[in-house]
Design a protein around this motif. Structure first.
Motif, short mmCIF file in Angstrom:
data_model
loop_
_atom_site.label_atom_id
_atom_site.label_comp_id
_atom_site.label_asym_id
_atom_site.label_seq_id
_atom_site.Cartn_x
_atom_site.Cartn_y
_atom_site.Cartn_z
N GLY A 113 -40.02 96.51 33.03
CA GLY A 113 -40.38 95.36 32.23
C GLY A 113 -39.20 94.54 31.74
O GLY A 113 -39.40 93.47 31.15
N LEU A 114 -37.98 95.03 31.98
CA LEU A 114 -36.77 94.33 31.57
C LEU A 114 -35.94 93.97 32.80
O LEU A 114 -36.19 94.49 33.90
N PRO A 115 -34.96 93.09 32.67
CA PRO A 115 -34.13 92.74 33.83
C PRO A 115 -33.42 93.96 34.42
O PRO A 115 -33.12 94.92 33.70
N ALA A 116 -33.16 93.90 35.71
CA ALA A 116 -32.41 94.98 36.36
C ALA A 116 -30.99 95.07 35.82
O ALA A 116 -30.41 96.16 35.73
N VAL A 117 -30.41 93.92 35.47
CA VAL A 117 -29.09 93.87 34.83
C VAL A 117 -29.18 92.89 33.67
O VAL A 117 -30.00 91.96 33.67
N PHE A 118 -28.34 93.11 32.67
CA PHE A 118 -28.23 92.19 31.54
C PHE A 118 -26.97 91.36 31.72
O PHE A 118 -25.91 91.88 32.09
N ASP A 119 -27.08 90.06 31.48
CA ASP A 119 -25.95 89.16 31.68
C ASP A 119 -25.13 89.02 30.41
O ASP A 119 -25.68 88.90 29.30
N GLY A 120 -23.82 88.99 30.58
CA GLY A 120 -22.95 88.64 29.47
C GLY A 120 -23.04 87.14 29.20
O GLY A 120 -23.33 86.36 30.11
N ASN A 121 -22.81 86.73 27.96
CA ASN A 121 -22.87 85.32 27.62
C ASN A 121 -21.80 84.54 28.37
O ASN A 121 -20.63 84.94 28.41
N ALA A 122 -22.18 83.40 28.96
CA ALA A 122 -21.27 82.66 29.83
C ALA A 122 -20.07 82.10 29.06
O ALA A 122 -18.95 82.12 29.57
N THR A 123 -20.29 81.62 27.83
CA THR A 123 -19.18 81.06 27.06
C THR A 123 -18.19 82.15 26.67
O THR A 123 -16.96 81.98 26.80
N LEU A 124 -18.69 83.27 26.17
CA LEU A 124 -17.80 84.38 25.80
C LEU A 124 -17.08 84.93 27.03
O LEU A 124 -15.89 85.26 26.96
N PHE A 125 -17.79 85.02 28.15
CA PHE A 125 -17.17 85.49 29.38
C PHE A 125 -16.06 84.53 29.82
O PHE A 125 -14.98 84.96 30.23
N GLY A 126 -16.33 83.23 29.72
CA GLY A 126 -15.31 82.25 30.08
C GLY A 126 -14.08 82.35 29.21
O GLY A 126 -12.95 82.22 29.69
N CYS A 127 -14.27 82.59 27.90
CA CYS A 127 -13.13 82.78 26.99
C CYS A 127 -12.29 83.98 27.42
O CYS A 127 -11.06 83.92 27.44
#
Length: 231
Positions: A113-127
């Protein structure tokens, strides 16, 4: 902006606490917190304890008590890819459980019922990935589970199931799941303290805390100082 930072162990909490200015400490419920500043952002730091249940409980309490604008899981992790050395950093582009199986119809590592993977936040990842530092920063997949990986066969199993995996820890997946449910931006930013499966694995880990920790957490300060005032 208000940033929640969650560590698992006292040793990690101590290192991050040293990075904060204008600190005050207090207790809310079963957890202790340190509030301070980095650049123009307010930081709420907590130690949740080791493992997925502690991490999830800590993340929920952090969100309910302080309503942070984002949450960061930081501390150390084991490197599980040949590209990594002790003191390198892994920033989570994605996070997955390496010890979850919910049966047919689900991808290995997926909570039904949940995503196979969880994504890191794009802005924080870019930093994280834009930092100009001598320390190598790798962006990719962090694999979480309730086991401190030391055995080569266990490591091989994780890499077989998740070939793109860079690091293993015991908290990031649970915090990522809670943040997904509560719609809180999240990233895991982890310093490599050891390479599981190596012949001198335990010596790497103990040597990290004895001789390298004070230097290595400077990269955490650089990352936290690079975060904008809003996401």
């Amino acid at each position: 902006m208000k940033i929640g930072i969650i560590t698992a162990m006292s040793s990690e909490q101590k290192q991050v606490s040293q990075l904060l200015s204008d600190k005050k400490e207090y207790t809310e419920g079963i957890f202790q917190y340190t509030e301070g500043n980095i650049k123009n952002n307010t930081v709420i730091l907590m130690k949740c304890g080791i493992g997925k249940v502690n991490a999830a409980a800590g993340a929920v309490e952090m969100i309910r008590t302080f309503q942070p604008d984002c949450i960061i899981s930081t501390g150390v992790a084991g490197g599980i890819d040949n590209c990594l050395k002790v003191m390198d950093v892994v920033a989570s582009k994605h996070i997955v459980y390496h010890d979850v199986w919910c049966g047919d119809g689900n991808v290995y590592g997926q909570v039904q019922g949940l995503p196979a993977v969880f994504d890191g936040n794009a802005t924080l990842f870019g930093c994280a990935m834009s930092l100009d530092t001598p320390t190598a920063i790798h962006g990719g997949l962090i694999c979480s589970g309730d086991k401190f990986i030391t055995d080569r066969s266990e490591l091989n199993d994780i890499k077989e199931n998740f070939p793109e995996g860079l690091a293993v820890d015991m908290e990031s997946g649970a915090i990522a799941q809670v943040c997904y449910l509560y719609k809180i931006p999240f990233i895991s930013f982890r310093i490599i303290s050891d390479t599981p499966g190596a012949d001198n694995h335990w010596e790497q880990y103990t040597n990290f805390w004895e001789t390298m920790a004070d230097r290595s957490f400077g990269i955490t300060q650089a990352f936290l100082s690079s975060i904008p005032d809003n996401l």
